[in-house]
Design a protein around this motif. Structure first.
Motif, short mmCIF file in Angstrom:
data_model
loop_
_atom_site.label_atom_id
_atom_site.label_comp_id
_atom_site.label_asym_id
_atom_site.label_seq_id
_atom_site.Cartn_x
_atom_site.Cartn_y
_atom_site.Cartn_z
N THR A 199 -7.85 8.07 -12.69
CA THR A 199 -8.37 7.16 -13.38
C THR A 199 -8.11 6.19 -11.98
O THR A 199 -8.40 5.02 -11.24
CB THR A 199 -7.65 6.18 -14.81
OG1 THR A 199 -8.13 7.05 -16.09
CG2 THR A 199 -7.63 4.62 -14.98
N ILE A 200 -6.62 6.16 -11.56
CA ILE A 200 -5.92 5.25 -10.66
C ILE A 200 -6.83 5.74 -9.49
O ILE A 200 -7.72 4.63 -8.70
CB ILE A 200 -4.65 5.88 -10.24
CG1 ILE A 200 -3.48 5.01 -11.35
CG2 ILE A 200 -4.20 5.16 -9.12
CD1 ILE A 200 -1.86 5.93 -10.89
N ASN A 201 -7.79 6.78 -8.82
CA ASN A 201 -8.28 7.51 -7.83
C ASN A 201 -9.91 6.60 -7.73
O ASN A 201 -10.08 5.87 -6.89
CB ASN A 201 -8.46 8.74 -7.78
CG ASN A 201 -7.95 9.35 -7.09
OD1 ASN A 201 -6.79 9.10 -5.83
ND2 ASN A 201 -7.39 10.99 -7.16
N GLU A 202 -10.25 6.66 -9.12
CA GLU A 202 -11.20 5.69 -9.58
C GLU A 202 -11.40 4.25 -8.93
O GLU A 202 -11.86 4.16 -8.41
CB GLU A 202 -12.02 5.97 -10.92
CG GLU A 202 -12.80 7.46 -10.90
CD GLU A 202 -12.94 7.69 -12.86
OE1 GLU A 202 -12.62 6.83 -13.38
OE2 GLU A 202 -13.42 8.77 -13.25
N SER A 204 -1.78 13.54 -4.65
CA SER A 204 -2.59 13.33 -5.99
C SER A 204 -3.69 12.41 -6.05
O SER A 204 -4.58 12.53 -6.27
CB SER A 204 -1.82 13.63 -7.28
OG SER A 204 -1.12 14.54 -7.81
N TYR A 205 -3.15 11.41 -4.55
CA TYR A 205 -4.66 10.75 -4.96
C TYR A 205 -5.10 10.49 -3.18
O TYR A 205 -4.29 10.77 -2.41
CB TYR A 205 -3.06 9.26 -5.15
CG TYR A 205 -2.81 8.77 -6.39
CD1 TYR A 205 -2.71 8.64 -7.25
CD2 TYR A 205 -1.62 9.19 -6.58
CE1 TYR A 205 -2.94 8.54 -8.01
CE2 TYR A 205 -0.51 9.33 -7.21
CZ TYR A 205 -1.20 8.12 -8.41
OH TYR A 205 -1.03 8.95 -9.71
N GLU A 206 -5.91 9.94 -3.80
CA GLU A 206 -7.33 10.55 -2.37
C GLU A 206 -7.72 9.46 -1.22
O GLU A 206 -7.68 9.63 -0.36
CB GLU A 206 -8.31 10.79 -3.11
CG GLU A 206 -8.49 11.57 -3.42
CD GLU A 206 -9.86 11.60 -5.31
OE1 GLU A 206 -10.63 10.85 -5.02
OE2 GLU A 206 -10.56 12.00 -5.41
N SER A 207 -6.39 8.05 -1.45
CA SER A 207 -6.64 6.83 -0.33
C SER A 207 -5.66 5.56 -1.55
O SER A 207 -4.91 6.28 -2.67
CB SER A 207 -7.74 6.65 -0.62
OG SER A 207 -8.25 6.04 -1.81
N GLU A 266 -13.31 1.85 -5.83
CA GLU A 266 -13.74 0.53 -6.60
C GLU A 266 -13.06 -0.54 -5.18
O GLU A 266 -14.25 -1.05 -5.11
CB GLU A 266 -13.95 0.38 -7.85
CG GLU A 266 -14.67 1.79 -9.02
CD GLU A 266 -14.44 1.24 -9.73
OE1 GLU A 266 -13.39 0.28 -10.09
OE2 GLU A 266 -15.01 2.08 -11.17
N ASP A 267 -11.63 -0.91 -5.99
CA ASP A 267 -11.04 -1.60 -4.62
C ASP A 267 -11.27 -1.75 -3.43
O ASP A 267 -11.48 -2.79 -2.65
CB ASP A 267 -9.97 -1.84 -5.64
CG ASP A 267 -9.42 -2.47 -6.87
OD1 ASP A 267 -10.51 -2.62 -7.67
OD2 ASP A 267 -8.58 -2.00 -7.05
N GLU A 268 -11.37 -0.50 -3.40
CA GLU A 268 -11.74 -0.87 -1.35
C GLU A 268 -12.92 -0.63 -0.99
O GLU A 268 -13.10 -1.58 -0.05
CB GLU A 268 -10.84 1.12 -0.78
CG GLU A 268 -8.96 0.99 -0.63
CD GLU A 268 -9.32 1.84 -0.23
OE1 GLU A 268 -7.62 2.30 -0.08
OE2 GLU A 268 -10.03 3.14 -0.86
N ALA A 269 -14.02 -0.45 -1.85
CA ALA A 269 -15.30 -0.53 -1.44
C ALA A 269 -15.21 -2.10 -1.53
O ALA A 269 -16.54 -2.39 -1.01
CB ALA A 269 -16.14 -0.10 -2.64
N LYS A 270 -14.41 -3.44 -2.61
CA LYS A 270 -14.71 -4.40 -2.04
C LYS A 270 -14.35 -4.83 -1.31
O LYS A 270 -13.76 -6.28 -0.62
CB LYS A 270 -13.67 -4.99 -3.48
CG LYS A 270 -14.23 -4.37 -4.63
CD LYS A 270 -13.78 -5.17 -5.70
CE LYS A 270 -14.90 -4.51 -7.38
NZ LYS A 270 -13.91 -5.07 -9.31
#
Length: 350
Positions: free
Chosen positions: A258-261, A284-287, A265-269
């Motif tokens: 959920t955090i990765n999703e 465990s986190y992608e970005s 979304e937020d970085e795309a904004k």
């Protein structure tokens, strides 16, 4: 106002350095000093005008009570009208240390300390610098956390300076606070004891001494706007960085997914996103900007680092912060109480 910074040895406090700070307190000035929990902002606790300066420096609501700190046990009895039997048991078990007791106040305690209540919160810290300073001042010292109201509490002198430089007379630098979260607050003014704020002295520890106690609903749920707070931290949003803080709860794999999703979304904004992780999950986190708050298997490390990490999110300019949540047993109760306040009880449940 120029704020003077003085470094003091935490194990062997230099009396001559603390004498000037004690004189400032006696004359109605403001001095920030270390305790074993967080840094406190001290003023003469029997001087209503001096206590009002605390509210002004912090931007603190006037109905949010202050805590009076004492330098030895004899300092308790002049500022309270009664000490209950259960209070004596708690004092014997945990003072000096990171627990604050709410007791019926004596007439000498000004309403600026109590928020107009007939009770007063009192703490006897174990930190050597704090105890020596209060004893040298010869007065009970009102000492909420030494930060701008609503911001993460300071665990280092540099945190105090960031918030209050130019607003107070002196900062005593005694190194990093040991525990990192504010004291437990326990209402012992009546026969039935009530936990008002969890801390290093846990509910389980208290109940071993006095039996079952009640827990105020504001500890674990969003308080009513109409609440009359008996202790600091009960009514208002606290401990929060400038970023929006969102807590993510659920099974571990769901939380990470959920955090990765949400980060994507937020970085795309175009938002700058922070993630509060543990040593178990940091890879465990992608970005996003991942900061490690501690070891999930060692909650004391999370407590010691929580406010420091929340302040780091401000430093890096995060717009939103996603945080994992923690078990509420033992020390975890204090961690989650502070995180809930920081997030304003803003959750994603997955």
């Amino acid at each position: 106002m120029e704020t003077k910074l003085v470094k003091v040895d935490s194990e062997n406090p230099e009396r001559e350095l603390l004498t000037e700070a004690a004189e400032i307190l006696r004359k109605g000035g403001l001095v920030a000093f270390p305790t074993e929990t967080v840094y406190g902002l001290g003023a003469n606790g029997l001087d209503g005008d001096a206590c009002k300066r605390i509210y002004e420096a912090k931007g603190r609501p006037s109905d949010n009570p202050l805590i009076l700190t004492i330098g030895d046990i004899s300092g308790l009895y002049p500022i309270v009208s009664r000490v209950t039997e259960n209070a004596e048991k708690i004092i014997d078990a945990f003072w000096p240390g990171p627990i604050t007791l709410v007791l019926p106040k004596a007439d000498c305690v000004p309403s600026a300390v109590t928020g107009g209540l007939d009770t007063v919160a009192v703490r006897y810290p174990s930190n050597k610098i704090a105890r020596e300073l209060i004893k040298l001042a010869g007065i009970p010292v009102a000492a909420p956390s030494a930060n701008s109201s609503g911001k993460p509490s300071p665990t280092r002198a540099s945190h105090v300076a960031f918030d209050l430089d130019g607003k107070i007379d002196m900062i005593i630098d005694g190194g990093a606070a040991d525990w990192g979260l504010e004291s437990t607050i326990l209402d012992v003014s009546e026969d039935k004891l009530v936990l008002l704020r969890p801390g290093a002295v846990t509910q389980e520890m208290i109940e071993k001494v006095v039996g079952p106690i009640d827990v105020d609903p504001a500890v674990y749920s969003k308080p009513s706007k109409d609440i009359v707070p008996k202790a600091p931290g009960m009514k208002y949003k606290h401990y929060s960085p400038s970023a929006k803080v969102i807590l993510v709860s659920g099974p571990g794999d769901n939380v990470i997914r959920t955090i990765n999703e949400k980060v994507r979304e937020d970085e795309a904004k175009g938002l700058k996103v922070g993630i509060m992780a543990t040593v178990q999950t940091e890879n465990s986190y992608e970005s996003g900007n991942v900061l490690v708050v501690g070891d999930r298997d060692k909650p004391e490390t999370i407590g010691a680092n929580l406010f420091k990490i929340l302040r780091k999110f401000d430093f890096i300019g995060a717009d939103v912060v996603y945080s994992e949540v923690f078990d509420e047993d033992g020390e975890g109760a204090a961690i989650m109480n502070r995180l809930n306040k920081a997030a304003g009880f803003n959750y994603i449940r997955c």
